[in-house]
Design a protein around this motif. Structure first.
Motif, mmCIF file in Angstrom:
data_model
loop_
_atom_site.group_PDB
_atom_site.id
_atom_site.type_symbol
_atom_site.label_atom_id
_atom_site.label_comp_id
_atom_site.label_asym_id
_atom_site.label_seq_id
_atom_site.Cartn_x
_atom_site.Cartn_y
_atom_site.Cartn_z
ATOM 1 N N ALA A 210 0.834 -1.199 0.000
ATOM 2 C CA ALA A 210 0.000 0.000 0.000
ATOM 3 C C ALA A 210 0.871 1.251 0.000
ATOM 4 C CB ALA A 210 -0.931 -0.008 1.213
ATOM 5 N N VAL A 211 1.914 1.262 0.834
ATOM 6 C CA VAL A 211 2.806 2.427 0.881
ATOM 7 C C VAL A 211 3.500 2.614 -0.471
ATOM 8 C CG1 VAL A 211 4.843 3.413 1.995
ATOM 9 C CG2 VAL A 211 3.168 2.170 3.355
ATOM 10 N N GLN A 212 3.968 1.501 -1.054
ATOM 11 C CA GLN A 212 4.649 1.582 -2.346
ATOM 12 C C GLN A 212 3.729 2.158 -3.417
ATOM 13 O OE1 GLN A 212 5.560 -2.550 -2.513
ATOM 14 N NE2 GLN A 212 7.677 -2.287 -1.845
ATOM 15 N N VAL A 213 2.480 1.669 -3.461
ATOM 16 C CA VAL A 213 1.540 2.135 -4.479
ATOM 17 C C VAL A 213 1.224 3.611 -4.270
ATOM 18 C CG1 VAL A 213 -0.836 1.936 -5.298
ATOM 19 C CG2 VAL A 213 0.541 -0.112 -4.960
ATOM 20 N N LEU A 214 0.994 3.992 -3.012
ATOM 21 C CA LEU A 214 0.638 5.376 -2.704
ATOM 22 C C LEU A 214 1.748 6.323 -3.151
ATOM 23 C CD1 LEU A 214 -1.772 6.736 -1.253
ATOM 24 C CD2 LEU A 214 -0.266 6.980 0.719
ATOM 25 N N ILE A 215 2.973 6.082 -2.663
ATOM 26 C CA ILE A 215 4.085 6.965 -3.025
ATOM 27 C C ILE A 215 4.335 6.916 -4.527
ATOM 28 C CG2 ILE A 215 6.515 7.504 -2.658
ATOM 29 C CD1 ILE A 215 6.345 6.217 0.032
ATOM 30 N N GLY A 216 4.344 5.704 -5.086
ATOM 31 C CA GLY A 216 4.666 5.542 -6.500
ATOM 32 C C GLY A 216 3.684 6.281 -7.390
ATOM 33 N N VAL A 217 2.380 6.131 -7.109
ATOM 34 C CA VAL A 217 1.376 6.778 -7.963
ATOM 35 C C VAL A 217 1.456 8.294 -7.819
ATOM 36 C CG1 VAL A 217 -1.095 7.119 -8.287
ATOM 37 C CG2 VAL A 217 -0.179 4.818 -8.095
ATOM 38 N N VAL A 218 1.593 8.790 -6.586
ATOM 39 C CA VAL A 218 1.667 10.238 -6.393
ATOM 40 C C VAL A 218 2.885 10.802 -7.125
ATOM 41 C CG1 VAL A 218 2.092 12.049 -4.692
ATOM 42 C CG2 VAL A 218 0.391 10.295 -4.227
ATOM 43 N N ILE B 188 6.016 3.208 -13.790
ATOM 44 C CA ILE B 188 4.841 2.738 -14.516
ATOM 45 C C ILE B 188 3.767 3.819 -14.544
ATOM 46 C CG2 ILE B 188 2.933 1.082 -14.429
ATOM 47 C CD1 ILE B 188 4.953 -0.934 -13.285
ATOM 48 N N ALA B 189 3.516 4.441 -13.366
ATOM 49 C CA ALA B 189 2.464 5.456 -13.279
ATOM 50 C C ALA B 189 2.799 6.645 -14.166
ATOM 51 C CB ALA B 189 2.283 5.910 -11.829
ATOM 52 N N VAL C 297 -1.074 -0.523 -12.626
ATOM 53 C CA VAL C 297 -0.599 -0.450 -11.239
ATOM 54 C C VAL C 297 -1.012 -1.703 -10.462
ATOM 55 C CG1 VAL C 297 -0.876 0.787 -9.059
ATOM 56 C CG2 VAL C 297 -0.424 2.052 -11.144
ATOM 57 N N ILE C 298 -2.265 -2.134 -10.657
ATOM 58 C CA ILE C 298 -2.716 -3.342 -9.957
ATOM 59 C C ILE C 298 -1.883 -4.543 -10.398
ATOM 60 C CG2 ILE C 298 -4.624 -4.988 -9.745
ATOM 61 C CD1 ILE C 298 -6.528 -2.636 -9.812
ATOM 62 N N THR C 299 -1.612 -4.619 -11.704
ATOM 63 C CA THR C 299 -0.808 -5.731 -12.208
ATOM 64 C C THR C 299 0.522 -5.816 -11.481
ATOM 65 O OG1 THR C 299 -1.771 -5.461 -14.390
ATOM 66 C CG2 THR C 299 0.272 -6.695 -14.257
ATOM 67 N N TYR C 300 1.200 -4.678 -11.386
ATOM 68 C CA TYR C 300 2.512 -4.707 -10.755
ATOM 69 C C TYR C 300 2.398 -4.920 -9.244
ATOM 70 C CZ TYR C 300 7.359 -3.838 -9.918
ATOM 71 O OH TYR C 300 8.644 -3.995 -9.534
ATOM 72 N N ALA C 301 1.395 -4.274 -8.629
ATOM 73 C CA ALA C 301 1.225 -4.406 -7.182
ATOM 74 C C ALA C 301 0.966 -5.861 -6.792
ATOM 75 C CB ALA C 301 0.085 -3.508 -6.702
ATOM 76 N N ARG D 165 -2.232 -10.439 -14.149
ATOM 77 C CA ARG D 165 -1.611 -9.796 -15.293
ATOM 78 C C ARG D 165 -2.260 -10.274 -16.597
ATOM 79 N NH1 ARG D 165 4.595 -10.393 -15.734
ATOM 80 N NH2 ARG D 165 4.000 -12.563 -15.853
ATOM 81 N N THR D 166 -2.453 -11.596 -16.691
ATOM 82 C CA THR D 166 -3.076 -12.136 -17.897
ATOM 83 C C THR D 166 -4.476 -11.568 -18.078
ATOM 84 O OG1 THR D 166 -1.881 -14.141 -17.380
ATOM 85 C CG2 THR D 166 -3.496 -14.282 -19.141
ATOM 86 N N ALA D 167 -5.211 -11.421 -16.959
ATOM 87 C CA ALA D 167 -6.583 -10.940 -17.056
ATOM 88 C C ALA D 167 -6.640 -9.466 -17.417
ATOM 89 C CB ALA D 167 -7.311 -11.185 -15.737
ATOM 90 N N LEU D 168 -5.628 -8.701 -16.988
ATOM 91 C CA LEU D 168 -5.663 -7.263 -17.248
ATOM 92 C C LEU D 168 -5.002 -6.896 -18.572
ATOM 93 C CD1 LEU D 168 -4.938 -5.727 -13.750
ATOM 94 C CD2 LEU D 168 -7.042 -5.609 -15.036
#
Lengths: 339, 332
Positions: free
Chosen positions: A124-132, A196-197, A236-240, A308-311
């Motif tokens: 969660a922390v990685q996604v938050l900082i990364g996306v911002v 990625i973002a 982002v979800i794929t990588y997360a 990943r395959t689904a997205l």
């Protein structure tokens, strides 16, 4: 070969590349077609359930993870558990820990809490900082972009394990350890998500609907929130999803080195450290946390692959055709045409 | 070719700049923490006089940028410092002094570095051979049972944390089957044969995990190349399957393999820390874990900088190799 290729390409061409709100159902449908991913999802769900229900499960067993049972270990033989198979029985379902006599089942299920909790928190922390950072970098002016991109490069270049280890040295030990480990993993490894973002935002920003929003006078913040974030979801979800098992392994590694989650809080990595010398006298003390780690990381990795395959069905169908398994490719292509 | 030389030069300058920024960040993070830096640096057993002396040596009264400058000066040209009774010299790459073990950090690192380099470089050779070999094999046998088995195997390899593999291998091979003695490091200069035997299991353990990543990557990028149009044309002209896979598809996989190798160098160094601790190899990783446990700040900072140096170097070299391997890369 070529038939399947054409069919798959045709199917791929009709696929919505960016699933928005309506994409959620599409996502589930694609995930459902993958048997391995479904099994993995079931295993993960079970693990989460066990972690959440840890107090309940141990209450049923009548034990807790921290009470010492000196009467259950043979102090004359260095603390080997008394009884067959490491003291397994009705009272202690998986036996007791050598030397201390703490209940292994309780430590294992509470360990699942630590493992999953730390990994999800860190993600969660990685996604938050990364996306911002990524979105700000893509939407900001040249200087902001340069600064944030260089910062991201540096974060990516720093070896995660080493930085996490070093940072753990300077934080006072009074800080709650699992939270600290999650925060440190999160703060050290957000670089790839940011990249990625940023890349995705740069692509999305040029699309017509974003231009339309800008022309109708929306603020940058509102555009980012309403128009860009949904488009970022898929990559982002794929990588997360692939970060979660990696984070589990890192937490276990840090605890194994004795600098992560510290006793009395149980953690699988930490159990392995102390189990190292007991493999002959109490093999399950070693095998249980090792098996738990293996199954958890494997299930999460397979699930991540499935997500990943689904997205990103285009990449997936390309790969499936490439395997040359003709029947498989045809079936997949037909399935996609049907849906 | 001048374009290429310029590219390499720019990349080298970028690497130096990155290292400088990393050193600033690390210095600020570790030496500008709240709390008594001199006390933390000196260790818990220091007397007030010693703490005072450390504070003077670190020039804690100076502003932060001057202290950093002093630290950087030590790395580039070396520095002199008083040990209370006499003046000692710490020569060129001076990373400071460990007050807990009374040794210069550079000295500690130099004695440990050969062990870690032996481990990582040997493992790297092994994982490239194993990973790329498995990847090529499963791309060649695609769609058959052996490919499925290999794919499952590599997935298990990716999913098993490196210290779990090591622990299990050590117990099974050294403990139960007694095929190898428990590893005990022998220096290469003492006895090259014993050196290789002592590192065999650590090499293999470290390589197994990384090899699995490489096998997956090699397979995926080869399959992607095999699905491209030019391969279909080759096939139509009657080029044999073995040549298609072994020459043309492998060539397409080369650039991503190099890129991953650089990226994974960092994670392999992290893995090396675990392996050194597990097998009791006296390398940088083991020393770092020790230093973290006893909070020996100068050693931690020095180790992180040296490891950062190697990782940045590996990345820069890989970027240049990547440009050589893939002519389509635009040099900027």
């Amino acid at each position: 070969m070529s038939e399947a290729l054409v069919a798959a390409e045709a199917a791929g061409a009709g696929v919505e590349p960016v699933p928005g709100a309506s994409g959620a159902r599409q996502f589930w449908r694609r995930l459902r077609t993958q048997r391995a991913a479904l099994v993995a999802a079931a295993v993960v769900a079970l693990l989460v359930l066990v972690a959440l229900a840890a107090p309940l499960l141990t209450a049923v067993e009548g034990q807790d993870p921290t009470t010492y049972h000196p009467s259950l270990v043979d102090s004359a033989r260095g603390g080997v558990p008394i009884g067959s198979f490491g003291g397994i029985g009705g009272d202690h379902w998986l036996g007791v820990e050598p030397q201390t006599g703490r209940d292994l089942f309780a430590r294992l299920v509470y360990g699942a809490r630590v493992s999953l909790g730390v990994a999800l928190g860190a993600t969660a922390v990685q996604v938050l900082i990364g996306v911002v950072v990524g979105v700000t970098s893509a939407l900001g002016n040249r200087w902001v972009d340069q600064l944030l991109s260089r910062a991201t490069d540096i974060i990516v270049a720093m070896p995660l394990m080493i930085m996490a280890l070093a940072l753990l040295a300077i934080v006072p030990s009074s800080f709650p350890r699992p939270v600290l480990v999650a925060l440190i993993i999160g703060f050290v490894a957000w670089g790839t998500i940011a990249k990625i973002a940023r890349a995705q935002t740069l692509t999305l920003k040029e699309l017509d609907y974003v231009a339309a929003a800008r022309l109708s006078g929306w603020s940058t913040w509102r555009i980012a929130r309403r128009e860009l974030l949904p488009g970022l979801a898929a990559p982002v979800i794929t990588y997360a999803a692939l970060m979660v098992p990696a984070n589990i392994a890192i937490e276990a590694a840090l605890s194994f080195l004795g600098v992560g989650v510290k006793p009395p809080t149980p953690s699988w990595g930490q159990m392995l450290t102390s189990a190292n010398v007991w493999y002959q006298a109490a093999p399950q003390y070693l095998l249980l946390p090792a098996g738990a780690l293996f199954v958890t990381v494997l299930a999460l990795t397979v699930l991540g692959d499935g997500v990943r395959t689904a997205l990103d069905p285009r990449a997936a169908s390309r790969l499936r055709v490439g395997t040359g398994g003709k029947r498989e490719a045809k079936a997949a292509a037909e399935k996609e045409v049907e849906s | 070719m001048s374009g290429f030389a310029g590219f390499a030069l720019r990349r080298a300058m970028g690497a130096v700049l990155t290292l400088l920024v990393i050193s600033v960040i690390i210095y600020v993070v570790f030496y500008a923490t709240p709390g008594n830096v001199a006390q933390i640096t000196c260790g818990p057993r220091c007397s007030p006089e010693q703490v005072h002396q450390v504070a003077q040596q670190l020039k804690l009264d100076d502003p932060l940028y001057l202290r950093y400058w002093h630290f950087l000066e030590g790395i580039l040209v070396g520095q002199d410092y008083s040990t209370g009774t006499s003046v000692a010299h710490c020569s060129a790459p001076c990373l400071g002094q460990s007050y807990q073990s009374d040794q210069q950090v550079t000295q500690i690192i130099l004695t440990k570095l050969p062990v870690s380099l032996s481990l990582v470089v040997g493992a790297m050779v092994l994982w490239l051979l194993m990973g790329v070999g498995t990847g090529v094999l499963s791309a060649w046998r695609r769609g058959r049972f052996s490919e499925r088995a290999l794919t499952g195997l590599t997935l298990a390899g990716v999913a098993t944390p490196v210290f779990v593999i090591g622990l299990v291998l050590m117990i099974v091979i050294c403990g139960q089957l007694e095929l190898l003695p428990f590893p005990e490091y022998v220096s290469f200069t003492d006895d090259p044969e014993q050196w290789a035997w002592s590192l065999l299991l650590p090499w293999f353990t470290l390589a197994l995990n990384e090899a699995a990543y490489f096998a997956r990557l090699t397979r995926a990028s080869m399959l992607e190349t095999l699905a491209e149009d030019h391969i279909r044309t080759f096939r139509a002209y009657g080029v044999g399957e073995r040549s298609l896979v072994g020459r043309h598809a492998l060539r397409g996989a080369l650039a991503p393999i190099i890129a991953l190798n650089a990226n994974d160098f960092g994670s392999a160094v992290g893995g090396a820390v675990l392996i050194e601790t597990l097998f009791g190899l006296p390398g940088i990783g083991q020393e770092l874990v020790h230093a973290v446990n006893v909070v020996d700040l100068p050693v931690v900072v020095g180790m992180v900088l040296v490891i950062g140096f190697f990782v940045v170097l590996a990345n820069a070299v890989a970027d240049v190799l990547y440009a050589v391997a893939d002519r389509r890369v635009v040099l900027t």
